[in-house]
Design an enzyme around this catalytic site. Structure first.
Site, PDB file in Angstrom:
ATOM      1  N   ALA A  66    -115.733 -37.215 -84.655  1.00 24.14           N
ATOM      2  CA  ALA A  66    -114.582 -38.003 -85.090  1.00 24.14           C
ATOM      3  C   ALA A  66    -113.791 -37.164 -86.085  1.00 24.14           C
ATOM      4  O   ALA A  66    -114.325 -36.212 -86.666  1.00 24.14           O
ATOM      5  CB  ALA A  66    -115.081 -39.283 -85.760  1.00 24.14           C
ATOM      6  N   GLY A 105    -119.123 -37.826 -82.637  1.00 23.45           N
ATOM      7  CA  GLY A 105    -118.305 -38.517 -81.647  1.00 23.45           C
ATOM      8  C   GLY A 105    -118.064 -37.656 -80.407  1.00 23.45           C
ATOM      9  O   GLY A 105    -117.863 -38.194 -79.311  1.00 23.45           O
ATOM     10  N   GLU A 108    -120.955 -38.119 -78.361  1.00 19.51           N
ATOM     11  CA  GLU A 108    -120.935 -39.524 -77.910  1.00 19.51           C
ATOM     12  C   GLU A 108    -119.953 -39.722 -76.756  1.00 19.51           C
ATOM     13  O   GLU A 108    -120.194 -40.535 -75.867  1.00 19.51           O
ATOM     14  CB  GLU A 108    -120.604 -40.444 -79.093  1.00 19.51           C
ATOM     15  N   GLU A 128    -124.006 -36.934 -88.013  1.00 16.41           N
ATOM     16  CA  GLU A 128    -123.388 -37.924 -88.901  1.00 16.41           C
ATOM     17  C   GLU A 128    -124.204 -38.157 -90.157  1.00 16.41           C
ATOM     18  O   GLU A 128    -123.659 -38.427 -91.229  1.00 16.41           O
ATOM     19  CB  GLU A 128    -123.191 -39.253 -88.162  1.00 16.41           C
TER      20      GLU A 128
HETATM   21  N1  3HC Z   1    -112.922 -33.828 -88.685  1.00 16.84           N
HETATM   22  C1  3HC Z   1    -111.897 -33.239 -89.341  1.00 16.84           C
HETATM   23  N2  3HC Z   1    -111.881 -31.940 -89.681  1.00 16.84           N
HETATM   24  C2  3HC Z   1    -112.945 -31.204 -89.329  1.00 16.84           C
HETATM   25  C3  3HC Z   1    -114.037 -31.752 -88.640  1.00 16.84           C
HETATM   26  C4  3HC Z   1    -114.006 -33.127 -88.305  1.00 16.84           C
HETATM   27  N3  3HC Z   1    -115.003 -33.716 -87.634  1.00 16.84           N
HETATM   28  N4  3HC Z   1    -114.950 -30.769 -88.426  1.00 16.84           N
HETATM   29  C5  3HC Z   1    -114.439 -29.655 -88.958  1.00 16.84           C
HETATM   30  N5  3HC Z   1    -113.228 -29.912 -89.512  1.00 16.84           N
HETATM   31  C6  3HC Z   1    -112.330 -28.949 -90.151  1.00 16.84           C
HETATM   32  C7  3HC Z   1    -112.941 -28.364 -91.411  1.00 16.84           C
HETATM   33  O1  3HC Z   1    -112.673 -29.166 -92.530  1.00 16.84           O
HETATM   34  C8  3HC Z   1    -112.261 -27.011 -91.475  1.00 16.84           C
HETATM   35  O2  3HC Z   1    -110.994 -27.217 -92.009  1.00 16.84           O
HETATM   36  P1  3HC Z   1    -110.306 -26.077 -92.917  1.00 16.84           P
HETATM   37  O3  3HC Z   1    -110.224 -24.859 -92.053  1.00 16.84           O
HETATM   38  O4  3HC Z   1    -109.004 -26.665 -93.305  1.00 16.84           O
HETATM   39  O5  3HC Z   1    -111.250 -25.887 -94.076  1.00 16.84           O
HETATM   40  C9  3HC Z   1    -112.068 -26.624 -90.011  1.00 16.84           C
HETATM   41  O6  3HC Z   1    -112.211 -27.842 -89.270  1.00 16.84           O
HETATM   42  C10 3HC Z   1    -113.107 -25.640 -89.512  1.00 16.84           C
HETATM   43  O7  3HC Z   1    -114.408 -26.120 -89.861  1.00 16.84           O
HETATM   44  P2  3HC Z   1    -115.549 -25.129 -90.337  1.00 16.84           P
HETATM   45  O8  3HC Z   1    -115.034 -24.219 -91.400  1.00 16.84           O
HETATM   46  O9  3HC Z   1    -116.715 -25.973 -90.648  1.00 16.84           O
HETATM   47  O10 3HC Z   1    -115.785 -24.278 -89.028  1.00 16.84           O
HETATM   48  P3  3HC Z   1    -117.118 -23.716 -88.410  1.00 16.84           P
HETATM   49  O11 3HC Z   1    -116.717 -22.992 -87.182  1.00 16.84           O
HETATM   50  O12 3HC Z   1    -117.927 -23.018 -89.446  1.00 16.84           O
HETATM   51  O13 3HC Z   1    -117.972 -25.003 -87.984  1.00 16.84           O
HETATM   52  C11 3HC Z   1    -118.352 -27.130 -86.974  1.00 16.84           C
HETATM   53  C12 3HC Z   1    -117.513 -25.828 -86.963  1.00 16.84           C
HETATM   54  C13 3HC Z   1    -119.801 -26.816 -86.625  1.00 16.84           C
HETATM   55  C14 3HC Z   1    -117.764 -28.031 -85.934  1.00 16.84           C
HETATM   56  C15 3HC Z   1    -118.302 -27.768 -88.391  1.00 16.84           C
HETATM   57  O14 3HC Z   1    -116.948 -27.862 -88.785  1.00 16.84           O
HETATM   58  C16 3HC Z   1    -118.895 -29.140 -88.471  1.00 16.84           C
HETATM   59  O15 3HC Z   1    -120.088 -29.267 -88.610  1.00 16.84           O
HETATM   60  N6  3HC Z   1    -118.041 -30.182 -88.419  1.00 16.84           N
HETATM   61  C17 3HC Z   1    -118.443 -31.546 -88.626  1.00 16.84           C
HETATM   62  C18 3HC Z   1    -119.174 -32.083 -87.439  1.00 16.84           C
HETATM   63  C19 3HC Z   1    -119.550 -33.515 -87.683  1.00 16.84           C
HETATM   64  O16 3HC Z   1    -120.107 -33.869 -88.697  1.00 16.84           O
HETATM   65  N7  3HC Z   1    -119.231 -34.368 -86.712  1.00 16.84           N
HETATM   66  C20 3HC Z   1    -119.485 -35.752 -86.852  1.00 16.84           C
HETATM   67  C21 3HC Z   1    -118.290 -36.413 -87.435  1.00 16.84           C
HETATM   68  S1  3HC Z   1    -118.551 -38.118 -87.802  1.00 16.84           S
HETATM   69  C22 3HC Z   1    -118.474 -38.871 -86.292  1.00 16.84           C
HETATM   70  O17 3HC Z   1    -118.317 -38.231 -85.314  1.00 16.84           O
HETATM   71  C23 3HC Z   1    -118.575 -40.362 -86.324  1.00 16.84           C
HETATM   72  C24 3HC Z   1    -118.802 -40.915 -84.951  1.00 16.84           C
HETATM   73  O18 3HC Z   1    -120.165 -41.114 -84.745  1.00 16.84           O
HETATM   74  C25 3HC Z   1    -118.082 -42.215 -84.774  1.00 16.84           C
END
Ligand code: 3HC
Ligand code: NAI
Length: 694
Positions: A66, A105, A108, A128
């Site tokens: 998400a 997400g 998912e 998450e």
């Molecule tokens: N939403 C918004 N922005 C995000 C994001 C997300 N889910 N994931 C990454 N970003 C942004 C980061 O803030 C960063 O922004 P910046 O360049 O302005 O600082 C940019 O994307 C790049 O991220 P990373 O520096 O972390 O890049 P990497 O290549 O090192 O890692 C990644 C990529 C493994 C995808 C890592 O970003 C990550 O772990 N992201 C989060 C994944 C996550 O937690 N997903 C679950 C979200 S909650 C959800 O999905 C709820 C659902 O169940 C309903």
């Protein structure tokens, strides 16, 4: 390529529709991505020339989750559930083609597709939990249907990114595609699904693995026990477990309802807010306002380290771990041999735990050489000095380094408190000098404070940050001041802890309050672990402090079996009557009546001066942002991530509340609590740290 909307395209190849998303950086499920997905699936449904759909992403990754930036804001565009239902109920098979990471997400969505193909390098996970959340789009209900209950529990509570090969074994994906050819492999897979008239497999309808766990609550009890220590204080792991339990005990729709309710509760709660703050804070630390992003960096091919003691050895391992050759320089063979032996033993311990192969141990050990001559490292690109904490010694070493090391190298010191500017001026190239403050054990701890001197050049700063990132650390750029940022904030807490035991609290009271707040241990347990005699001088000790007396009695911490606590053979701590007596004697000698001190007072007196010190650090420009201080304290000192670091915590409590408590404490206990002027200003102007550019 015909576009669906600004982030989605739809293209038909051999009767297979290719719906591709392109929303950098990580194809997060923003409103426009959700709209593109929905419209794309609808277009496929209406198009008679399309038999199946491949869902693929452009850029570095499949959907990574998400869009976290949308959390807490108003709902926009189609909801994720609507998108997922459209995919799952599509009359034409939908195949997810995964590269990079399918996370949260993103996974998912993939779980609503009828089949999943992934590159060998891809990873899938539901992380998450690390944001204080649970998978809120059916993940907790669909995942265990594919991989089974135990694996699902492990995945949702750890957030682990599972490699494609393991996903295939687990049944999470259906095929692995050769590297570099995902689209063709997914198209071929889709054609096969169509040709073989394979069913529209809906994960929600698969029940056999859940049935196997039904009526076996012991699975959950054992799992809860197993993660209790690691997840102490965090809400999300337990909520995740409850959702998997619901998947087992309820039908799919009921399970979804439980998931949705618990997700909302977490999303609105303070822990997830703190953990999301931590996520962005950890990414922001790399952004340096006054060092241009395109600053040319110094190439680091070889590293030299001066001193093979506790820190030098650990620091060396970081570089060997990424394949860089390191030379450790010592004054005598015995110290060198000891240092190298500790390094080998550390690697062998990792191997015995299955984290390294025996070959990897040899490779890494072979990258670390030892020498008794500083001249041997003349050609390195980075030197890190880690000798005793003595200014004259450090200056002498930097003078020698200046004379020996090639001109483009970075000359760094691992000092924990000395003035980096003074060290820099022992050389004729202060622009090349910087502090790289690693934390102990340096091969394990994630934090490095990069301490910029007044003269440190942009190239030296940028390269130091980059190399810290390469070795897998979180680096925060800080300025020169006593204790830099982390230890400077620790100091007032230590001071208050020592005051509190003179006023009537016992060390175990103080430790318990801080432990319950979420820190890994309190100040006295920490002293016992580190050794009370660090910095203590037997010759000068005159029983002036509780610590002096304990050291004089040879109660020097865990290593001597006693310190503030008594220890048994298995190092279990117990409150010590001897210590209690010593403390009471001190209080009596000071003419103080021991009083009963509430937990609330202990917490306020330990934590609020830390926040106050953090504000002073910001005002002095020694840290770039409040969130950098948070990262330092979360990754270097174990501040509970679910409280987001001291500065975030302060804002959660309310800066006005922090200020008024400090004022009360200052009235009672004096200037140690005098509020920082910046704090008073922020409160007067109703501003947050960020509003003020911090
Ligand atoms: N939403 C918004 N922005 C995000 C994001 C997300 N889910 N994931 C990454 N970003 C942004 C980061 O803030 C960063 O922004 P910046 O360049 O302005 O600082 C940019 O994307 C790049 O991220 P990373 O520096 O972390 O890049 P990497 O290549 O090192 O890692 C990644 C990529 C493994 C995808 C890592 O970003 C990550 O772990 N992201 C989060 C994944 C996550 O937690 N997903 C679950 C979200 S909650 C959800 O999905 C709820 C659902 O169940 C309903
Ligand atoms: P240590 O005492 O374990 O190791 C220092 C090593 O330096 C010894 O092996 C000694 O033989 C060697 N040495 C002394 N003079 C030398 C010289 N002229 N040339 C080459 N080697 C020499 O000390 P430790 O704990 O590793 O600390 C090193 C530095 O790191 C200090 O500045 C300390 O403040 C800092 N630091 C220590 C932390 C800790 O928790 N131990 C944490 C962060 C920083």
């Amino acid at each position: 390529m015909p576009s669906v909307n600004e982030v989605a395209e739809f293209n038909t190849i051999n009767r297979i529709g290719v719906l591709s998303l392109n929303s950098p950086p990580v194809n997060a499920l923003s409103a426009s991505v959700r709209a593109g997905l929905l419209a794309g699936v609808q277009r496929a449904a209406e198009d008679d020339a399309v038999d199946a759909v491949v869902l693929i992403c452009r850029g570095r990754t499949f959907i990574a989750g998400a869009d976290i930036t949308e959390f807490g804001g108003p709902a926009k565009g189609p909801g994720l559930t609507e998108v997922q239902e459209a995919i799952e109920n599509s009359s034409k098979p939908v195949i997810a083609a995964i590269h990079g990471t399918a996370l949260g997400g993103g996974l998912e969505v993939a779980l609503c597709c009828h089949y999943r193909v992934a590159l060998e390098s891809a990873r899938c996970g539901l992380p998450e939990v690390n944001l204080g959340l649970l998978p809120g789009a059916g993940g907790t209900q669909r995942l265990p249907r594919l991989v089974g209950v135990e694996t699902a529990l492990e995945m949702v509570t750890s957030g682990r990114h599972v490699p494609a090969a393991e996903c295939l074994k687990l049944g999470l994906i259906d095929q692995i595609a050769p590297e570099g050819d995902l689209e063709s492999a997914a198209l071929a897979f889709a054609e096969q699904v169509v040709a073989e008239k394979r069913p529209l497999r809906k994960v929600r309808d698969i029940n056999d693995k859940l049935e196997a766990a039904r009526g076996r609550p012991e699975i959950f009890e054992a799992f809860r026990k197993g993660i209790a220590r690691k997840t102490r204080g965090f809400l999300a792991p337990e909520y995740n477990v409850q959702c998997i339990e619901a998947a087992v005990n309820l039908n799919f729709t009921e399970g979804l309802a439980v998931e949705s309710q618990l997700f909302t509760e977490l999303l609105k709660g303070p822990q997830s807010a703190a953990q999301r703050h931590a996520f962005f804070a950890e990414r922001e630390i790399w952004k340096l306002p006054d060092v241009p992003r395109d600053t040319p960096q110094i190439e680091i091919h070889k590293v030299g380290i001066i001193g093979a003691g506790t820190m030098g050895g650990g620091i060396a391992m970081n570089f060997a771990n990424i394949g860089l050759p390191v030379t450790l320089v010592e004054t005598n063979q015995e110290a060198l041999d000891r240092g190298l032996a500790v390094i080998r033993a550390n690697y062998e311990r990792s191997a015995s735990r299955g984290r390294l192969s025996p070959e990897e141990v040899e490779e890494r050990v072979n990258l670390i050489a030892g020498s008794l001559e500083m001249e041997k490292i003349a050609d390195v690109d980075l030197v890190i000095e880690a000798v005793f904490e003595s200014m004259p010694l450090k200056k002498e070493i930097f003078e020698r380094l200046d004379a020996i090391i090639q001109p483009n190298a970075i000359l760094a010191s691992n000092t924990s408190a000395l003035d980096v500017n003074e060290i820099a001026h022992a050389t004729k190239r202060p622009e090349s000098v910087i502090g790289l403050h690693f934390f102990s054990p340096a091969n394990v701890m994630q934090l490095v404070e990069v301490v910029r001197g007044d003269a440190s050049s942009d190239a030296v700063i940028a390269t130091s940050m980059a190399i810290a990132k390469r070795i897998g650390k979180k680096a925060a750029l800080v300025g020169v001041c006593p204790g830099f940022v982390g230890n400077r904030i620790l100091a007032p807490r230590q001071f208050q802890a020592n005051q509190l035991i003179l006023e009537g609290a016992m060390p175990w009271d103080v430790d318990r309050v801080l432990f319950d707040f979420g820190l890994p241990m309190g100040p006295f347990a920490m002293s016992d672990l580190a050794g009370l005699d660090i910095g203590w001088d037997k010759a000068k000790s005159k029983g002036q402090t509780v610590r002096d007396v304990l050291c004089e009695m040879d109660r020097r911490g865990q290593k001597t079996g006693a310190g503030y606590y008594d220890y048994d053979e298995s190092r279990q701590a117990a409150p010590s009557p001897v210590v209690e007596k010593i403390i009471q004697d001190f209080a009596t000698r000071g003419g103080r009546e021991a009083r009963s001190i509430s937990d609330d007072e202990i917490l306020a007196r330990c934590i609020y001066p830390m926040i106050n010190e953090g504000v002073k650090i910001l005002a002095e420009g020694k840290a770039i942002r409040a969130s950098d201080i948070d990262v330092i304290w979360m990754s270097g000192y174990g501040w509970p991530v679910y409280r987001g670091g001291p500065m975030f915590y302060a804002e959660q409590v309310g800066l006005a509340q922090v200020l008024s408590r400090l004022e009360e404490l200052a009235a009672e206990y004096g200037e140690a609590f005098t509020p920082a002027p910046l704090l008073t200003e922020l409160v007067a102007q109703e501003q947050s740290f960020r509003d003020r550019g911090f």
